[in-house]
Design an enzyme around this catalytic site. Structure first.
Site, short mmCIF file in Angstrom:
data_model
loop_
_atom_site.label_atom_id
_atom_site.label_comp_id
_atom_site.label_asym_id
_atom_site.label_seq_id
_atom_site.Cartn_x
_atom_site.Cartn_y
_atom_site.Cartn_z
N HIS A 43 -0.31 2.29 1.07
CA HIS A 43 0.49 2.42 2.29
C HIS A 43 0.80 3.88 2.55
O HIS A 43 0.49 4.74 1.74
CB HIS A 43 1.75 1.55 2.22
N HIS B 162 3.45 5.91 2.83
CA HIS B 162 4.54 6.77 2.36
C HIS B 162 4.04 7.99 1.60
O HIS B 162 3.07 7.91 0.83
CB HIS B 162 5.51 5.95 1.49
N ASP C 106 5.00 9.66 -0.96
CA ASP C 106 4.88 9.66 -2.43
C ASP C 106 3.65 8.88 -2.91
O ASP C 106 3.39 8.81 -4.11
CB ASP C 106 6.17 9.14 -3.10
N HIS C 107 2.89 8.34 -1.95
CA HIS C 107 1.64 7.64 -2.29
C HIS C 107 0.41 8.34 -1.72
O HIS C 107 -0.71 8.01 -2.08
CB HIS C 107 1.69 6.19 -1.78
N HIS D 24 7.04 -4.25 2.95
CA HIS D 24 7.55 -2.90 2.66
C HIS D 24 7.18 -1.97 3.82
O HIS D 24 8.03 -1.28 4.38
CB HIS D 24 6.97 -2.43 1.34
N ASP E 265 4.04 -0.70 -3.41
CA ASP E 265 5.49 -0.94 -3.37
C ASP E 265 5.80 -2.34 -2.85
O ASP E 265 6.86 -2.56 -2.25
CB ASP E 265 6.18 0.10 -2.48
N HIS F 144 5.89 2.08 -9.11
CA HIS F 144 7.13 2.72 -9.58
C HIS F 144 7.62 2.08 -10.88
O HIS F 144 7.47 0.88 -11.08
CB HIS F 144 8.25 2.61 -8.54
#
Ligand SMILES: [Zn+2]
Ligand SMILES: [Zn+2]
Length: 255
Positions: free
Chosen positions: A52, A54, A56-57, A108, A130, A168
């Site tokens: 996805h 975001h 941090d990905h 999410h 996530d 995570h």
């Protein structure tokens, strides 16, 4: 085929599968730890899978692609760093001789996808970003409780031995909540002991398995009387499976 979680930031894992000097990574939010792993293991990066949009990905995708020429696969419905092989639900992709099936699992984010593959002579792997965490699930940023419940239910029907590779390390916090929901769940209590020992030894609690998640993860257990009853103690109006799930997710948001 080797599977390793590369730690990044505070609590992210960038999952790496490698075989015969070739590697694939999932959700590289940061390029540096991936470069380090490739170098120390002598691997060539063949592909990058993204679940996805975001940061941090996705933050390390461009640098990794530029340095290695790896092909990037990601969800068809999200804004992502281009160029990207856009994957829709039910499509498959081949890397490292494995065939990954793409599952659209909104909740999410709206376009979130998961990647599932059978691995010869090993348990299957699921990269679920996530969406599904060990003993928990992702926050609902762009989707509805009904969508997330359907997504998790779909993941839960994959083979029991599937290795669940979440993005995570949230397991200890999720287990605290799981025990608040189901204080009498002996599997959850036993898992908390094992997870605490792993974290004290600075080891990842992941991958989990779907067999374990079905026993301990309250978000996969909303159809069971124990979980529904705990939710109804707080939200007496929650009766349908979706209402129970929504109330459970809202409870966790304030926990
Ligand atoms: Zn996210
Ligand atoms: Zn994340």
């Amino acid at each position: 085929m080797k599977l390793i979680p590369i730690p990044a930031f505070n609590d992210n894992y960038i999952w790496m599968l490698h075989h015969d000097q070739r590697a694939v990574v999932v959700d590289p939010g940061d390029a540096q730890p991936v470069f380090k792993a490739l170098q120390s293991l002598g691997l060539t990066l063949e592909a990058i899978l993204v679940t996805h949009h975001h940061q941090d990905h996705t933050g390390g995708v461009a640098a990794l692609r530029q340095a290695t020429g790896a092909q990037v696969f990601g969800p068809c419905q999200e804004r992502m760093p281009e160029p990207l092989q856009r994957m829709a639900d039910g499509q498959t992709l081949g890397v490292l001789g494995l065939t990954f099936e793409v599952l659209h699992v909104p909740g999410h984010t709206a376009g979130h996808v998961a990647y599932f593959a059978q691995v010869p002579n090993q348990s299957p792997v699921l990269f679920c970003g996530d969406t599904l965490f060990s003993a928990g699930c992702g926050r609902l940023f762009e989707g509805t409780p009904a969508q997330m419940l359907q997504s998790l239910t779909r993941l839960a029907t994959l083979p029991a031995a599937t290795r669940v590779c979440c993005a995570h390390e949230y397991t200890l916090g999720s287990l605290q909540f799981a025990l608040a929901v189901e204080p009498d769940n002996a599997d959850t209590a036993a898992y908390q002991q094992r997870a605490q020992a792993l974290r004290q030894a600075h080891q990842p609690t992941l991958p989990s398995t779907l067999a374990l998640e079905r026993l301990v993860n309250p978000f996969l257990r909303t159809h069971l009387p124990a979980v529904a009853h705990a939710v109804q103690q707080r939200s007496s109006h929650a009766h349908s499976p979706v209402d129970v799930f929504a109330a459970l997710r809202a409870w966790k948001d304030q926990f």
